[in-house]
Design an enzyme around this catalytic site. Structure first.
Site, PDB file in Angstrom:
ATOM      1  N   GLY A  76     -21.465   6.620  -0.978  1.00 54.24           N
ATOM      2  CA  GLY A  76     -20.177   6.540  -1.498  1.00 54.24           C
ATOM      3  C   GLY A  76     -19.742   6.452  -2.871  1.00 54.24           C
ATOM      4  O   GLY A  76     -18.736   6.615  -3.430  1.00 54.24           O
ATOM      5  N   TYR A 114     -12.495   5.374   1.144  1.00 55.32           N
ATOM      6  CA  TYR A 114     -11.780   4.346   0.047  1.00 55.32           C
ATOM      7  C   TYR A 114     -10.730   5.338  -0.572  1.00 55.32           C
ATOM      8  O   TYR A 114      -9.921   5.106  -0.967  1.00 55.32           O
ATOM      9  CB  TYR A 114     -12.386   3.583  -0.585  1.00 55.32           C
ATOM     10  CG  TYR A 114     -12.034   2.719  -1.959  1.00 55.32           C
ATOM     11  CD1 TYR A 114     -10.861   1.904  -1.506  1.00 55.32           C
ATOM     12  CD2 TYR A 114     -12.153   3.202  -3.237  1.00 55.32           C
ATOM     13  CE1 TYR A 114     -10.164   1.418  -2.788  1.00 55.32           C
ATOM     14  CE2 TYR A 114     -11.444   2.442  -4.234  1.00 55.32           C
ATOM     15  CZ  TYR A 114     -10.618   1.549  -4.097  1.00 55.32           C
ATOM     16  OH  TYR A 114      -9.806   1.141  -5.087  1.00 55.32           O
ATOM     17  N   GLY A 169      -8.789 -12.594  -1.926  1.00 54.70           N
ATOM     18  CA  GLY A 169      -8.311 -13.244  -2.969  1.00 54.70           C
ATOM     19  C   GLY A 169      -8.256 -14.928  -2.834  1.00 54.70           C
ATOM     20  O   GLY A 169      -8.977 -15.333  -1.800  1.00 54.70           O
TER      21      GLY A 169
END
Ligand code: NAD
Length: 311
Positions: free
Chosen positions: A267, A141, A36
């Site tokens: 993935g 994830y 961020g």
């Protein structure tokens, strides 16, 4: 209400905190700035630069006594989760569990959690996938995001911390990081605006369900105010290919460029789109911003903000 936003220096968290502040809530942002940007934190929010796994998070809870938490801080790079599964679990599972323990200890009443509809179902058996679709993630994830849904249910049943887990589709729009690993609308926009040839991984037929950030923020705020508990998909229920995204961004910018193709990545599922009928029935939520309109707004944003964070 006093609201803690984890991951509030990121794309979705920064937009959610703006809406919270505009409705008169008090906001504390916790973010370690790993992906961020400080600029994304609203100047009217209290900012604590902290890893959610850091013990000092307890001091933040003691000082601000949040009544509700938007939990958005996460390791959200699918490929990194495949490369570094322990790191992924540390942030996404253990970090979330520590946070829930603090919610329990400090009497936080509500948690709105950013789950993922794109990564937990795995390669779909049918589309659009609803919440009853089998959970067979093909990335670490997907496993870590789904694991937290179980903890949320337990903390609700055993400790009365109510929750809403929103299984997000592919979210796009202003402040998504165009230098990040995910977010093709942002990545293609910046690449085309700066004369870089965009790369499509695979042959361009991979599909996702794309929802504009404003619609996602609205779902989050409905979730905060509601007493509904459980897991909800958000999405249009439409499959959009990488090539369609490429073409829509290209038309919004008005240039002539062709993509370069590279091998698909481990993935990532080939196809997904989400059935959000439950969210419509129980939360009264429907997406409203069309892909063309949303991409046009994103492109306008990147024209004047090529860095991708709050101007
Ligand atoms: P983002 O990377 O812009 O925001 C995540 C924020 O969390 C960043 O500001 C980062 O610095 C912070 N963070 C990461 N690890 C942290 C830690 N250990 N402690 C404190 N802060 C930490 O991503 P985003 O797109 O805004 O995603 C927000 C949430 O939504 C994530 O939980 C993600 O898994 C989920 N989600 C996003 C999408 C999407 O399309 N963007 C889709 C499905 C789910």
């Amino acid at each position: 209400m006093r609201v803690l936003v984890t991951g509030g220096a990121g794309f979705i968290g920064s937009q959610i905190q703006d809406e919270l502040l505009s409705r008169g809530h008090e906001v504390v942002v916790v973010d370690d700035l790993s992906t961020g940007h400080r600029e994304n934190v609203n100047t009217r929010a209290v900012f604590q630069q902290l890893d959610i796994g850091d013990e000092r998070l307890g001091e933040v809870f003691a000082a601000y006594r949040p009544e509700a938490v938007f939990h958005l801080a996460a390791q959200m790079d699918v490929r990194r989760s495949v490369r570094e599964p322990v790191y992924d679990a540390q942030v996404n599972i253990l970090g979330s569990l520590r946070l829930l323990e603090l919610c329990r200890q400090h009497g936080t009443r509500r948690v709105v959690y950013a789950s993922t509809g794109g990564a937990i179902y795995g390669e779909p058996e049918y589309l659009p996938a609803d919440e009853s679709h089998p959970i067979n993630p093909i990335s670490q994830y997907g496993i870590s995001k789904h694991t937290v849904e179980h903890y949320l249910r337990l903390y609700w049943q055993n400790h009365g911390v109510s929750y809403l887990a929103l299984r997000f589709p592919n979210v796009y729009g202003p402040r998504q990081d165009p230098h990040g690993e995910a977010g093709v609308v942002a990545i293609f926009s910046l690449q085309m605006l700066t004369g870089t040839q965009p790369v499509i991984f695979g042959d361009g037929s991979k599909t996702r369900d794309y929802v504009f950030i404003g619609d996602i923020v609205r779902a989050g705020l409905i979730g905060l105010d509601s007493t509904v508990v459980g897991v909800y998909n958000l999405g249009w229920g439409n499959e959009i290919t990488d090539l369609t995204i490429f073409d829509t961004v290209r038309r919004a910018i008005g240039i002539n460029v062709e993509p370069r193709f590279a091998p698909r990545r481990l993935g990532e599922v080939e196809r997904i789109c989400l059935d959000a009928r439950r969210a419509r029935e129980d939360l009264g939520w429907l997406p409203t911003v069309s892909l063309e309109e949303g991409i046009a707004r994103a492109v306008e944003y990147y024209r004047s903000n090529p860095h991708g964070f709050r101007a």
